[in-house]
Design a protein around this motif. Structure first.
Motif, PDB file in Angstrom:
ATOM      1  N   LEU A 186       0.815  -1.218   0.000  1.00 21.26           N
ATOM      2  CA  LEU A 186       0.000   0.000   0.000  1.00 21.26           C
ATOM      3  C   LEU A 186       0.847   1.266   0.000  1.00 21.26           C
ATOM      4  O   LEU A 186       0.312   2.361   0.076  1.00 21.26           O
ATOM      5  N   HIS A 187       2.152   1.105  -0.095  1.00 23.23           N
ATOM      6  CA  HIS A 187       3.033   2.265  -0.161  1.00 23.23           C
ATOM      7  C   HIS A 187       3.243   2.641  -1.620  1.00 23.23           C
ATOM      8  O   HIS A 187       3.988   1.989  -2.346  1.00 23.23           O
ATOM      9  N   ALA A 188       2.557   3.688  -2.059  1.00 22.49           N
ATOM     10  CA  ALA A 188       2.678   4.126  -3.451  1.00 22.49           C
ATOM     11  C   ALA A 188       3.986   4.875  -3.652  1.00 22.49           C
ATOM     12  O   ALA A 188       4.584   5.389  -2.712  1.00 22.49           O
ATOM     13  N   ASP A 189       4.426   4.927  -4.911  1.00 15.47           N
ATOM     14  CA  ASP A 189       5.639   5.683  -5.233  1.00 15.47           C
ATOM     15  C   ASP A 189       5.356   7.172  -5.175  1.00 15.47           C
ATOM     16  O   ASP A 189       4.282   7.634  -5.568  1.00 15.47           O
ATOM     17  N   GLY A 190       6.340   7.936  -4.694  1.00 19.42           N
ATOM     18  CA  GLY A 190       6.187   9.390  -4.659  1.00 19.42           C
ATOM     19  C   GLY A 190       5.044   9.824  -3.765  1.00 19.42           C
ATOM     20  O   GLY A 190       4.858   9.321  -2.670  1.00 19.42           O
ATOM     21  N   ASP A 191       4.260  10.773  -4.262  1.00 15.69           N
ATOM     22  CA  ASP A 191       3.154  11.321  -3.493  1.00 15.69           C
ATOM     23  C   ASP A 191       1.807  10.731  -3.898  1.00 15.69           C
ATOM     24  O   ASP A 191       0.757  11.248  -3.525  1.00 15.69           O
ATOM     25  N   ALA A 192       1.818   9.659  -4.680  1.00 21.52           N
ATOM     26  CA  ALA A 192       0.562   9.069  -5.138  1.00 21.52           C
ATOM     27  C   ALA A 192      -0.210   8.475  -3.963  1.00 21.52           C
ATOM     28  O   ALA A 192       0.368   7.972  -2.999  1.00 21.52           O
ATOM     29  N   THR A 193      -1.525   8.552  -4.057  1.00 24.02           N
ATOM     30  CA  THR A 193      -2.382   8.002  -3.005  1.00 24.02           C
ATOM     31  C   THR A 193      -2.702   6.544  -3.301  1.00 24.02           C
ATOM     32  O   THR A 193      -3.153   6.206  -4.397  1.00 24.02           O
ATOM     33  N   SER A 194      -2.456   5.665  -2.329  1.00 22.55           N
ATOM     34  CA  SER A 194      -2.754   4.249  -2.532  1.00 22.55           C
ATOM     35  C   SER A 194      -3.959   3.799  -1.716  1.00 22.55           C
ATOM     36  O   SER A 194      -4.445   2.685  -1.896  1.00 22.55           O
ATOM     37  N   LEU A 195      -4.451   4.668  -0.823  1.00 20.35           N
ATOM     38  CA  LEU A 195      -5.567   4.306   0.036  1.00 20.35           C
ATOM     39  C   LEU A 195      -6.250   5.565   0.528  1.00 20.35           C
ATOM     40  O   LEU A 195      -5.590   6.559   0.843  1.00 20.35           O
ATOM     41  N   THR A 196      -7.579   5.538   0.570  1.00 24.44           N
ATOM     42  CA  THR A 196      -8.338   6.646   1.147  1.00 24.44           C
ATOM     43  C   THR A 196      -9.037   6.142   2.396  1.00 24.44           C
ATOM     44  O   THR A 196      -9.721   5.117   2.361  1.00 24.44           O
TER      45      THR A 196
END
Length: 261
Positions: free
Chosen positions: A116-126
Motif C-alpha cells: 500500500l506504499h505508493a511511489d512518490g506522493d501518489a495516493t494508494s488508500l483513502t
C-alpha cells in the motif's frame, strides 16, 4: 504493569464487584497497597469511582471505560485481528474506520503494508474516519488520503459524533466499512454502548459495499445498548482463535464469513 493498565484493571474489577478493598486489589494486581491507594485517589479525582475508607465503590453514573484505559486489554488478540482485517483491504480502495482500540490497530496495520506504499506522493488508500486519534496517526502518511468527519468529540473514544459527522458520511461512498464494535451476536447484530457512536457507524455501514466487523471473542454473543446493523449486513467477522466453534457456526449459518486468527 503501567499506571493506565492498572487503572483499567481496577475499573474492570470495580465494574464486576461494585466494591473494592485496597488489600484485595493489591493482591489481585500484585502491587503494594500504597500503590492501590494512590491509584484509587487519582481515579476518584477523575470521578471514575467513589473513594471509601479502605477502598472504593463504583461511581453512581454509568460510564464507558475511556480509550486510554482499554489499550492493554486483550492486546495480542487485537493486534492479530487487526493484521487479518487490514489484509482484506485492496490498494486503491476507500475504507471507513470508526474508533476504538481494535480500529486503531487496524489503521496501523493498514499503513505498514508494503503493497500500500505508493511511489512518490501518489495516493494508494483513502481512509474516512470519525476517530481523532486515528486521523492524527495517519495524517503523516503521504500515501494515505485522510477524510475526517466533523462532529462533537467523545472523550471516552476520541470519536466525532452528531449531525456534523453524519453530513460528511452521507456524501461519500465506501468500498469497505471496517467497524470495531462493543458487541455482536446473530440475533441483534453489531451494537455499541453509546447511541451517538452507533448512529455514525450505521451510516458507515449503509454507505459501504462491504462491511467488516473486527471484534475479539469476548464481544461475540453479546448485546450492547444501541444497534449498529443487523447480522445480514455484515459480510465478514474477524475475531480471535478463542471464539467457540458453536458461535462461529451460528455466524456462518447466518451468512457471515468468519476469519479466526
Amino acid at each position: 504493569m503501567s499506571r493506565y493498565e492498572r487503572w483499567g484493571a481496577l475499573l474492570e474489577l470495580l465494574a464486576k464487584e461494585g466494591r473494592l478493598e485496597v488489600e484485595e486489589a493489591a493482591e489481585a494486581l500484585d502491587v503494594s497497597a500504597a500503590t492501590i491507594r494512590r491509584d484509587l485517589d487519582q481515579l476518584a479525582q477523575q470521578q471514575m469511582l467513589t473513594r471509601t475508607r479502605g477502598g472504593a465503590v463504583a461511581h453512581s453514573v454509568s460510564y464507558d471505560l475511556p480509550l486510554r484505559y482499554k489499550t492493554a486489554r486483550r492486546a495480542p488478540e487485537k493486534q492479530r485481528i487487526a493484521v487479518a482485517a487490514a489484509a482484506l483491504v485492496q490498494p486503491g480502495q476507500t475504507v471507513g474506520l470508526n474508533g476504538g482500540t481494535t480500529m486503531t490497530e487496524v489503521a496501523r496495520a493498514l499503513v505498514t503494508r508494503a503493497d500500500l506504499h505508493a511511489d512518490g506522493d501518489a495516493t494508494s488508500l483513502t481512509v474516512v474516519t470519525n476517530a481523532l486519534n486515528i486521523a492524527g496517526e495517519l495524517a503523516v502518511r503521504r500515501h494515505v488520503k485522510i477524510v475526517v468527519t466533523g462532529g462533537v468529540a467523545r472523550p471516552q473514544s476520541y470519536e466525532l459524533i452528531g449531525p456534523l459527522a453524519t453530513g460528511i458520511l452521507r456524501e461519500v461512498a465506501l468500498d469497505v466499512a471496517m467497524l470495531g464494535v462493543d458487541a455482536v451476536d446473530v440475533e441483534h447484530g453489531a451494537s455499541a454502548h453509546h447511541e451517538g457512536e452507533a448512529s455514525i457507524n450505521q451510516l458507515m455501514a449503509s454507505g459501504a459495499e462491504r462491511v467488516i466487523v473486527a471484534a475479539d471473542s469476548s464481544k461475540l454473543g453479546r448485546r450492547a445498548f444501541a444497534r449498529i446493523c443487523p447480522v445480514d449486513a455484515i459480510d465478514t467477522l474477524v475475531t480471535d482463535a478463542a471464539a467457540s466453534d458453536a458461535l462461529v457456526d451460528r455466524f456462518t449459518e447466518a451468512g457471515v464469513r468468519v476469519v479466526r486468527v
